[in-house]
Scaffold this active site. Sequence first.
Site, PDB file in Angstrom:
ATOM      1  N   LYS A   1       0.833  -1.209   0.000  1.00  0.00           N
ATOM      2  CA  LYS A   1       0.000   0.000   0.000  1.00  0.00           C
ATOM      3  C   LYS A   1       0.864   1.253   0.000  1.00  0.00           C
ATOM      4  CE  LYS A   1      -3.771  -2.557   1.941  1.00  0.00           C
ATOM      5  NZ  LYS A   1      -4.312  -3.234   3.103  1.00  0.00           N
TER       6      LYS A   1
ATOM      7  N   GLN B   1      -5.215  -2.130   9.101  1.00  0.00           N
ATOM      8  CA  GLN B   1      -4.903  -3.422   8.478  1.00  0.00           C
ATOM      9  C   GLN B   1      -5.493  -4.557   9.322  1.00  0.00           C
ATOM     10  OE1 GLN B   1      -3.239  -3.904   5.438  1.00  0.00           O
ATOM     11  NE2 GLN B   1      -3.935  -5.992   5.738  1.00  0.00           N
TER      12      GLN B   1
ATOM     13  N   ASP C   1     -11.652   1.766   3.040  1.00  0.00           N
ATOM     14  CA  ASP C   1     -11.901   0.329   2.868  1.00  0.00           C
ATOM     15  C   ASP C   1     -13.401   0.048   2.693  1.00  0.00           C
ATOM     16  OD1 ASP C   1      -9.792  -1.420   2.643  1.00  0.00           O
ATOM     17  OD2 ASP C   1      -9.425  -1.551   4.800  1.00  0.00           O
TER      18      ASP C   1
END
Length: 279
Positions: free
Chosen positions: A50, A94, A117
């Site tokens: 990322k 994460q 997300d």
Amino acid sequence: MSAIIMDGKALAEKVKDQVRAQAEGLARTPGLAVILVGDNPASRVYVNGKKKDCAQCGFYSEEYALPVETTQQELLGLIETLNSREDIDGILLQLPVPAHLDEQALLHAIRPDKDVDCFHPYNVGQLMIGEKGFQPCTPAGVMRMLREYGIDPAGKRCVVIGRSNIVGKPQALLMLRENATVTICHSRTQGLKEECLRADILVAAAGKAGLVTGDMIKPGAVVIDVAMNRNAEGKLCGDVDFAAVQETAGYITPVPGGVGPMTRAMLMENTLLAARMHG
Ligand code: NAP
């Protein structure tokens, strides 16, 4: 017949180039903060990826690599700080987080307009009712691949294997939004083979290597393999028996090099969208 292999890696590069070009036109550099708790090696690989993608897109990125014993309160404090920072457009926690942490409470603490997300209930609700906004990265990456290859889901029978909140359910919603006739299969589904044989578009997201075999495919079907498993030799593989299925399918995604890179590219698109929303 041998299926056309859908090149997610090449398409992801193209998407990231487009994101970079669009980001250059903004008054402020988009910023993404990534929070990693603990030392899960797979998570470390994803976070590194990322950061690399952010650099490629010309974004500012910040990483918080926190020790495994970090408390819920400490994380909530960090999220609160990032929520209020004007240079941070997206916040990504994460997953998975260590077991002592309340993952849902943490995800819900991220401000919906920074939830790149698309896990916050507000954004999930927006998706459900078909409003514009963030889309979860993996299913959005699948839809982008279909579009790129000129595959219109409208009127097609789509079977999604898996009903998780991050892949299966939102995938089904996005297919429905594009006017497919959608069936969701899961571990209690009776007659998975018969369901799959009816699919014009089959999306496999069960996390079970070898689940989808050559005799489960309608000739010419589009087969999208979302899963990331390790086979007996420790090699990365999907749910689909690639060698057998490509004989019958019209299109197929490889693992690796299919949906995975597209997921990463969609995170960059969501961060760009967040930056646009923040003006
Ligand atoms: P998950 O939460 O474990 O969900 C798996 C789903 O598959 C569940 O709904 C389960 O049914 C269903 N399932 C399991 N075994 C089945 C079987 N034998 N027949 C039919 N359905 C079955 O996993 P996930 O987070 O959705 O991820 C799915 C896969 O995608 C994993 O391999 C993951 O690593 C991969 N993934 C890839 C990306 C990417 O970027 N490429 C992103 C996210 C996830 P029940 O609900 O009945 O248990």
